[in-house]
Design a protein around this motif. Structure first.
Motif, PDB file in Angstrom:
ATOM      1  N   THR A  84       0.847  -1.200   0.000  1.00 40.55           N
ATOM      2  CA  THR A  84       0.000   0.000   0.000  1.00 40.55           C
ATOM      3  C   THR A  84       0.876   1.241   0.000  1.00 40.55           C
ATOM      4  O   THR A  84       1.820   1.347   0.796  1.00 40.55           O
ATOM      5  N   VAL A  85       0.561   2.162  -0.890  1.00 37.64           N
ATOM      6  CA  VAL A  85       1.297   3.430  -0.981  1.00 37.64           C
ATOM      7  C   VAL A  85       0.310   4.570  -0.734  1.00 37.64           C
ATOM      8  O   VAL A  85      -0.755   4.628  -1.365  1.00 37.64           O
ATOM      9  N   LEU A  86       0.659   5.446   0.177  1.00 38.95           N
ATOM     10  CA  LEU A  86      -0.139   6.645   0.454  1.00 38.95           C
ATOM     11  C   LEU A  86       0.434   7.807  -0.334  1.00 38.95           C
ATOM     12  O   LEU A  86       1.627   8.114  -0.231  1.00 38.95           O
ATOM     13  N   LEU A  87      -0.411   8.449  -1.140  1.00 40.59           N
ATOM     14  CA  LEU A  87      -0.013   9.641  -1.892  1.00 40.59           C
ATOM     15  C   LEU A  87      -0.614  10.866  -1.214  1.00 40.59           C
ATOM     16  O   LEU A  87      -1.825  10.909  -0.975  1.00 40.59           O
ATOM     17  N   TYR A  88       0.217  11.849  -0.935  1.00 41.33           N
ATOM     18  CA  TYR A  88      -0.227  13.052  -0.211  1.00 41.33           C
ATOM     19  C   TYR A  88       0.007  14.301  -1.049  1.00 41.33           C
ATOM     20  O   TYR A  88       1.029  14.452  -1.728  1.00 41.33           O
ATOM     21  N   ASP A 177       2.590   1.064   3.514  1.00 43.52           N
ATOM     22  CA  ASP A 177       3.973   0.598   3.532  1.00 43.52           C
ATOM     23  C   ASP A 177       4.939   1.719   3.153  1.00 43.52           C
ATOM     24  O   ASP A 177       6.061   1.788   3.660  1.00 43.52           O
ATOM     25  N   THR A 178       4.497   2.561   2.246  1.00 49.05           N
ATOM     26  CA  THR A 178       5.303   3.698   1.798  1.00 49.05           C
ATOM     27  C   THR A 178       4.404   4.912   1.602  1.00 49.05           C
ATOM     28  O   THR A 178       3.251   4.781   1.200  1.00 49.05           O
ATOM     29  N   VAL A 179       4.950   6.074   1.902  1.00 48.61           N
ATOM     30  CA  VAL A 179       4.233   7.342   1.739  1.00 48.61           C
ATOM     31  C   VAL A 179       5.020   8.205   0.758  1.00 48.61           C
ATOM     32  O   VAL A 179       6.239   8.374   0.910  1.00 48.61           O
ATOM     33  N   VAL A 180       4.343   8.727  -0.248  1.00 46.33           N
ATOM     34  CA  VAL A 180       4.967   9.680  -1.167  1.00 46.33           C
ATOM     35  C   VAL A 180       4.309  11.037  -0.941  1.00 46.33           C
ATOM     36  O   VAL A 180       3.130  11.231  -1.239  1.00 46.33           O
ATOM     37  N   ILE A 181       5.068  11.948  -0.384  1.00 48.67           N
ATOM     38  CA  ILE A 181       4.599  13.310  -0.109  1.00 48.67           C
ATOM     39  C   ILE A 181       4.922  14.162  -1.329  1.00 48.67           C
ATOM     40  O   ILE A 181       6.095  14.383  -1.656  1.00 48.67           O
ATOM     41  N   GLY A 182       3.913  14.660  -2.010  1.00 53.24           N
ATOM     42  CA  GLY A 182       4.132  15.443  -3.226  1.00 53.24           C
ATOM     43  C   GLY A 182       4.193  16.929  -2.977  1.00 53.24           C
ATOM     44  O   GLY A 182       3.584  17.715  -3.712  1.00 53.24           O
ATOM     45  N   ASP A 183       4.949  17.358  -1.958  1.00 46.65           N
ATOM     46  CA  ASP A 183       4.889  18.756  -1.526  1.00 46.65           C
ATOM     47  C   ASP A 183       6.275  19.345  -1.279  1.00 46.65           C
ATOM     48  O   ASP A 183       6.420  20.249  -0.483  1.00 46.65           O
ATOM     49  N   SER A 184       7.306  18.820  -1.944  1.00 44.35           N
ATOM     50  CA  SER A 184       8.620  19.454  -1.843  1.00 44.35           C
ATOM     51  C   SER A 184       9.044  19.850  -3.252  1.00 44.35           C
ATOM     52  O   SER A 184       8.200  20.290  -4.037  1.00 44.35           O
ATOM     53  N   GLY A 185      10.310  19.706  -3.599  1.00 46.96           N
ATOM     54  CA  GLY A 185      10.696  20.119  -4.946  1.00 46.96           C
ATOM     55  C   GLY A 185      12.128  19.786  -5.260  1.00 46.96           C
ATOM     56  O   GLY A 185      12.956  19.550  -4.365  1.00 46.96           O
ATOM     57  N   ASN A 186      12.462  19.769  -6.541  1.00 45.99           N
ATOM     58  CA  ASN A 186      13.831  19.544  -6.975  1.00 45.99           C
ATOM     59  C   ASN A 186      14.718  20.723  -6.592  1.00 45.99           C
ATOM     60  O   ASN A 186      14.255  21.867  -6.512  1.00 45.99           O
ATOM     61  N   PHE A 187      15.995  20.429  -6.376  1.00 52.22           N
ATOM     62  CA  PHE A 187      16.942  21.484  -6.030  1.00 52.22           C
ATOM     63  C   PHE A 187      17.076  22.481  -7.169  1.00 52.22           C
ATOM     64  O   PHE A 187      17.259  23.682  -6.944  1.00 52.22           O
ATOM     65  N   ARG A 188      16.984  21.987  -8.387  1.00 47.71           N
ATOM     66  CA  ARG A 188      17.003  22.803  -9.597  1.00 47.71           C
ATOM     67  C   ARG A 188      16.078  22.144 -10.611  1.00 47.71           C
ATOM     68  O   ARG A 188      15.881  20.926 -10.581  1.00 47.71           O
ATOM     69  N   VAL A 189      15.534  22.927 -11.525  1.00 49.00           N
ATOM     70  CA  VAL A 189      14.780  22.343 -12.630  1.00 49.00           C
ATOM     71  C   VAL A 189      15.684  21.371 -13.371  1.00 49.00           C
ATOM     72  O   VAL A 189      16.817  21.704 -13.729  1.00 49.00           O
ATOM     73  N   GLY A 190      15.212  20.156 -13.542  1.00 47.27           N
ATOM     74  CA  GLY A 190      15.979  19.159 -14.262  1.00 47.27           C
ATOM     75  C   GLY A 190      16.928  18.338 -13.417  1.00 47.27           C
ATOM     76  O   GLY A 190      17.583  17.429 -13.934  1.00 47.27           O
ATOM     77  N   LEU A 191      17.028  18.630 -12.114  1.00 50.17           N
ATOM     78  CA  LEU A 191      17.895  17.859 -11.218  1.00 50.17           C
ATOM     79  C   LEU A 191      17.010  17.096 -10.231  1.00 50.17           C
ATOM     80  O   LEU A 191      16.491  17.669  -9.277  1.00 50.17           O
ATOM     81  N   PRO A 192      16.806  15.794 -10.446  1.00 49.87           N
ATOM     82  CA  PRO A 192      15.880  15.035  -9.599  1.00 49.87           C
ATOM     83  C   PRO A 192      16.343  14.999  -8.150  1.00 49.87           C
ATOM     84  O   PRO A 192      17.504  14.671  -7.875  1.00 49.87           O
ATOM     85  N   THR A 193      15.447  15.337  -7.253  1.00 52.42           N
ATOM     86  CA  THR A 193      15.820  15.513  -5.848  1.00 52.42           C
ATOM     87  C   THR A 193      14.735  14.959  -4.946  1.00 52.42           C
ATOM     88  O   THR A 193      13.546  15.208  -5.182  1.00 52.42           O
ATOM     89  N   VAL A 194      15.154  14.239  -3.929  1.00 52.10           N
ATOM     90  CA  VAL A 194      14.230  13.918  -2.845  1.00 52.10           C
ATOM     91  C   VAL A 194      14.633  14.741  -1.632  1.00 52.10           C
ATOM     92  O   VAL A 194      15.821  15.020  -1.417  1.00 52.10           O
ATOM     93  N   THR A 195      13.661  15.155  -0.873  1.00 50.90           N
ATOM     94  CA  THR A 195      13.911  15.943   0.328  1.00 50.90           C
ATOM     95  C   THR A 195      14.058  14.988   1.506  1.00 50.90           C
ATOM     96  O   THR A 195      13.134  14.234   1.813  1.00 50.90           O
ATOM     97  N   SER A 196      15.231  15.011   2.137  1.00 50.49           N
ATOM     98  CA  SER A 196      15.492  14.057   3.221  1.00 50.49           C
ATOM     99  C   SER A 196      15.264  14.644   4.600  1.00 50.49           C
ATOM    100  O   SER A 196      15.157  13.897   5.575  1.00 50.49           O
TER     101      SER A 196
END
Length: 454
Positions: A84-88, A177-196
């Protein structure tokens, strides 16, 4: 972006995504009902609920949260035994602030110079659309391989904790089991980033009173204690000479050892005027991701236009304090309140009222979900490796979910890269980022389902 079925499906859906984001941005869904009609937030919530029903979600409901707002919930069942994945995301937005500073109307999605402008376009109505795009692309290519829970919050920007308290009272609702929070952002346009990491926050309303009523400044000024001047003294005490946050007893020396943020890049992103110095010490990353930051959000006092020559009897301010991981937000609130009381001059009467609070967050980046996201982002962003960055903002729900479901993996991605200028006039979203992140999320869900069943 290298051709693959998920990417091709998302690309074909982008015109619909723009139409939907246009509809969502049109709702003035600011959860401040002294300034904006509650009906606007209710209409936005209903829009999200209708979108979930159209995608086959079950149990779709508008949840009445304790702060008086509504969160939208739905569940899309996956194959038997699937994780189960929770999308926020959240559908509430910041006020437009100075509408005259917007080049186009804040609540009309407008395309300009390759970006889509409008309040909430990136933060975080674009996040709602991003999740929908990923799910639709999966449905067009064999189906959604996981059970999806979807939650769209209605008061994230206010920090009033409605969804957090609702989740605590209904602990099974958002279990995943996993949560994907869709409320942060890439460090730069075109540079894939997860917020830790996320800084937590506390917000207090400070009121200073010195007199029974305003007095003529010529007759009484010089001896009568001015409440506005006292408040200015208090607010000034919250910063050191170099602009660093200086709350008595609060640690301000932590360092950030991950991705760095060059000063020139930061000046450009923040649009710092020429000749104006940055505040604080240490690296930029230290200052915005690893250390506390105090901000005066607003002051209640007479405006310049129409002001009379008076000694002010009272004045108020709203003060925000962002706190990094490792600092308890409750303790920080206590230190902030004590500092304000200690530094109020002339025996003025001061009251400090807490109006919002959220704990900081640190993710476990060694988890399998992070590995799956790294692979997905490598496909969605050819030639780039996923980066880890901090974020100065707060998403209080993260800590609530981490406490309720300690075994869950929590990832933060989103559309709020620096050019988006969230919380400011002329907020915008890059449609290319929306497309690529939707592809990444779709690929992640497929990869994660495969890894979980292996």
């Amino acid at each position: 972006m290298s051709p693959n079925p998920i990417a091709e499906s998302v690309a074909s859906l982008m015109p619909e995504a723009k139409r939907e984001l246009t509809e969502l941005v049109a709702f003035r869904s600011v959860a401040d009902w002294e300034q904006f009609p509650k009906s606007e937030s209710q209409a936005a919530a209903n829009w999200v609920a209708d979108a979930l029903r159209a995608e086959g979600f079950e149990e779709v409901a508008l949840l009445d949260t304790p702060d008086g707002t509504q969160s939208v919930y739905g569940c899309l069942p996956g194959p038997a035994g699937a994780p189960t994945v929770l999308l926020y995301a959240h559908y509430d937005v910041q006020p437009p602030l100075d509408e005259e500073a917007w080049l186009t109307p804040p609540f009309e999605l407008t395309e300009r110079d390759g970006r889509w402008y409008g309040r909430g376009a990136a933060d975080c109505k674009g996040g709602v659309v991003m999740h929908l795009l990923a799910l639709r692309a999966l449905k067009a290519n064999g189906g959604v391989p996981v059970t999806v829970k979807f939650i769209a919050e209605g008061s994230e920007e206010q920090g009033t904790g409605g969804l957090e308290r609702y989740a605590e009272a209904h602990p099974e609702l958002l279990r995943a089991d996993t949560v994907v929070i869709g409320d942060s952002g890439n460090f730069r346009v075109g540079l894939p980033t997860v917020t830790s990491t996320l800084r937590g926050m506390t917000m207090v309303r400070v009121e200073v009173r010195t007199l029974a009523g305003n007095l003529h400044s010529g007759q009484f000024g010089g001896a009568a204690p001015d409440a506005l001047a006292a408040l200015v003294r208090v607010l000034d005490s919250l910063r050191a000479e170099d602009g660093s946050t200086a709350v008595d007893g609060l640690d301000t020396d932590a360092v950030w050892d991950g991705l760095q943020y060059g000063e020139d890049d930061f000046r450009e992103d923040a649009k710092v005027l020429e000749g104006v110095e940055l505040t604080g010490s240490g690296t930029v990353a230290d200052r915005i991701w690893a250390r506390p930051a105090v901000t005066v959000i607003g002051i209640d006092c007479p405006p310049v236009v129409g002001a009379t020559p008076s000694v002010q009897a009272g004045a108020r301010a709203l003060v925000s304090l962002r706190v990094p991981p490792g600092t308890d937000a409750v303790k920080a609130t206590e230190l902030l309140s004590a500092h304000i009381e200690r530094h109020t001059p002339w025996g003025a009467r001061v009251t400090v009222e807490q109006v919002g609070q959220g704990q900081p967050f640190r993710a476990d980046t060694t988890s399998p979900a992070y590995a799956a996201m790294a692979r997905a982002m490598g496909v969605a962003y050819p030639g780039e490796e996923m980066q880890y960055a901090g974020q100065g903002g707060s998403i209080p729900l993260c800590n609530t979910l981490a406490a309720l479901y300690p075994e869950a993996e929590i990832l933060l991605i989103g559309l709020s890269e620096p050019e988006a200028q969230i919380h400011a006039p002329n907020e915008s979203v890059s449609p290319e980022e929306l497309e690529r992140l939707a592809v990444a999320e779709g690929l992640f869900l497929r990869d994660y389902a495969t890894a979980a069943s292996a």
